[in-house]
Scaffold this motif. Structure first.
Motif, PDB file in Angstrom:
ATOM      1  N   SER A  51      37.227  47.893  51.660  1.00  0.00           N
ATOM      2  CA  SER A  51      37.289  48.823  52.649  1.00  0.00           C
ATOM      3  C   SER A  51      35.947  49.589  52.910  1.00  0.00           C
ATOM      4  CB  SER A  51      38.298  49.866  52.574  1.00  0.00           C
ATOM      5  OG  SER A  51      39.620  48.956  52.632  1.00  0.00           O
ATOM      6  N   PRO A  52      35.414  50.172  53.842  1.00  0.00           N
ATOM      7  CA  PRO A  52      33.967  50.827  53.948  1.00  0.00           C
ATOM      8  C   PRO A  52      33.989  51.863  52.840  1.00  0.00           C
ATOM      9  CG  PRO A  52      35.040  50.664  56.095  1.00  0.00           C
ATOM     10  CD  PRO A  52      36.324  50.304  55.146  1.00  0.00           C
ATOM     11  N   GLU A  53      35.027  52.744  52.433  1.00  0.00           N
ATOM     12  CA  GLU A  53      34.992  53.751  51.455  1.00  0.00           C
ATOM     13  C   GLU A  53      35.109  53.443  49.982  1.00  0.00           C
ATOM     14  OE1 GLU A  53      39.005  53.678  53.035  1.00  0.00           O
ATOM     15  OE2 GLU A  53      37.088  53.544  53.971  1.00  0.00           O
ATOM     16  N   GLN A  54      35.531  52.098  50.022  1.00  0.00           N
ATOM     17  CA  GLN A  54      35.634  51.602  48.388  1.00  0.00           C
ATOM     18  C   GLN A  54      34.354  51.213  47.739  1.00  0.00           C
ATOM     19  OE1 GLN A  54      38.546  48.359  49.342  1.00  0.00           O
ATOM     20  NE2 GLN A  54      39.391  49.060  47.274  1.00  0.00           N
ATOM     21  N   SER A  55      34.493  51.460  46.432  1.00  0.00           N
ATOM     22  CA  SER A  55      33.483  51.017  45.603  1.00  0.00           C
ATOM     23  C   SER A  55      33.220  49.411  45.467  1.00  0.00           C
ATOM     24  CB  SER A  55      33.390  51.741  44.303  1.00  0.00           C
ATOM     25  OG  SER A  55      32.813  51.079  43.263  1.00  0.00           O
ATOM     26  N   LEU A  56      32.216  49.046  45.701  1.00  0.00           N
ATOM     27  CA  LEU A  56      32.097  47.375  45.410  1.00  0.00           C
ATOM     28  C   LEU A  56      32.409  47.120  43.847  1.00  0.00           C
ATOM     29  CD1 LEU A  56      31.440  44.315  46.140  1.00  0.00           C
ATOM     30  CD2 LEU A  56      29.061  45.157  45.796  1.00  0.00           C
ATOM     31  N   THR A  57      31.696  48.077  43.016  1.00  0.00           N
ATOM     32  CA  THR A  57      31.760  47.888  41.329  1.00  0.00           C
ATOM     33  C   THR A  57      33.289  47.935  41.040  1.00  0.00           C
ATOM     34  OG1 THR A  57      29.624  48.790  41.157  1.00  0.00           O
ATOM     35  CG2 THR A  57      31.061  48.719  39.377  1.00  0.00           C
ATOM     36  N   GLN A  58      34.026  48.855  41.538  1.00  0.00           N
ATOM     37  CA  GLN A  58      35.397  49.204  41.046  1.00  0.00           C
ATOM     38  C   GLN A  58      36.122  47.947  41.328  1.00  0.00           C
ATOM     39  OE1 GLN A  58      36.230  52.802  42.583  1.00  0.00           O
ATOM     40  NE2 GLN A  58      35.778  53.980  40.639  1.00  0.00           N
ATOM     41  N   VAL A  59      36.015  47.391  42.576  1.00  0.00           N
ATOM     42  CA  VAL A  59      36.783  46.251  43.139  1.00  0.00           C
ATOM     43  C   VAL A  59      36.609  45.142  42.439  1.00  0.00           C
ATOM     44  CG1 VAL A  59      37.346  44.943  45.287  1.00  0.00           C
ATOM     45  CG2 VAL A  59      37.074  47.543  45.361  1.00  0.00           C
ATOM     46  N   LEU A  60      35.313  44.592  42.331  1.00  0.00           N
ATOM     47  CA  LEU A  60      34.669  43.850  41.568  1.00  0.00           C
ATOM     48  C   LEU A  60      35.167  43.710  40.155  1.00  0.00           C
ATOM     49  CD1 LEU A  60      33.229  40.962  41.634  1.00  0.00           C
ATOM     50  CD2 LEU A  60      31.208  42.305  41.272  1.00  0.00           C
ATOM     51  N   ASP A  61      35.075  44.965  39.451  1.00  0.00           N
ATOM     52  CA  ASP A  61      35.728  45.178  38.068  1.00  0.00           C
ATOM     53  C   ASP A  61      37.160  44.789  37.963  1.00  0.00           C
ATOM     54  OD1 ASP A  61      35.432  46.161  35.193  1.00  0.00           O
ATOM     55  OD2 ASP A  61      36.836  47.512  36.041  1.00  0.00           O
ATOM     56  N   LYS A  62      37.940  45.171  39.027  1.00  0.00           N
ATOM     57  CA  LYS A  62      39.507  44.720  38.828  1.00  0.00           C
ATOM     58  C   LYS A  62      39.682  43.115  38.940  1.00  0.00           C
ATOM     59  CE  LYS A  62      41.598  46.685  42.111  1.00  0.00           C
ATOM     60  NZ  LYS A  62      42.515  47.348  43.191  1.00  0.00           N
TER      61      LYS A  62
END
Length: 185
Positions: free
Chosen positions: A113-124
């Protein structure tokens, strides 16, 4: 002055809390709230769940679930799409799907989503891969690109007419362009 020490929140304590919308996740002993899905996110999620289930459900190969909470390795995460191989779907004694899914997914998909952190999502997604998830997708609608997390945490970028990798035995041919064409009405 008396100092009160708050006990560290555990996964079990977290799971006893009431659900909120959008969903909260429990990662590294911290609670974070997912962003509310918007139009593009919802369309991609809905189409993916539908096409995966059309392909894999009738032959009892796998099942795709939207926004399913998975609890494993002291984390509780809610992925946009969770794919479980048929023989790994947790069931009750009466043969119904269990409400608590206490296993890692076989496949997982996150739509950025536009307001999501790429790093946090990729980490998950990488964490899921470390634990045993066979395939992860990170879909970036803004850039019309999809990262795939393959076995051994190999990361590969797919664009345009690239055919996306799928779980073994799932007979699905899907290109990046086909995914993003779902957004055109």
């Amino acid at each position: 002055m008396v100092t009160t020490v708050k006990p560290k929140l555990t996964l079990e304590n977290f799971l006893q809390q009431p659900e909120i919308k959008p969903a909260s996740e429990f990662i590294d002993s911290r609670i974070t709230q997912k962003p509310m899905p918007q139009g593009q996110h919802s369309v991609i999620q809905s189409e993916l769940v539908s096409i995966i289930n059309q392909t894999a459900k009738s032959d009892k190969i796998a099942y795709a679930f939207p926004e399913l909470r998975c609890n494993f390795e002291s984390r509780s995460i809610v992925l946009d799409v969770v794919v479980l191989q048929w023989d790994r779907i947790p069931l009750t004694d009466t043969g119904k799907i269990a409400n608590r899914i206490n296993i890692y997914p076989d496949g997982c998909i996150e739509i950025l989503s536009p307001e999501q952190s790429l790093t946090q999502v990729l980490d998950k997604l990488l964490f899921c891969s470390q634990i045993g998830t066979q395939l992860g997708w990170l879909i970036n609608p803004e850039e019309e690109a999809i990262f795939a997390i393959l076995p051994e945490q190999k990361l590969r970028l797919f664009k345009n007419d690239d055919t996306l990798p799928v779980l073994e035995k799932v007979n699905l041919k899907l290109t990046v362009n086909e995914v993003f064409n779902w957004l055109k009405f």
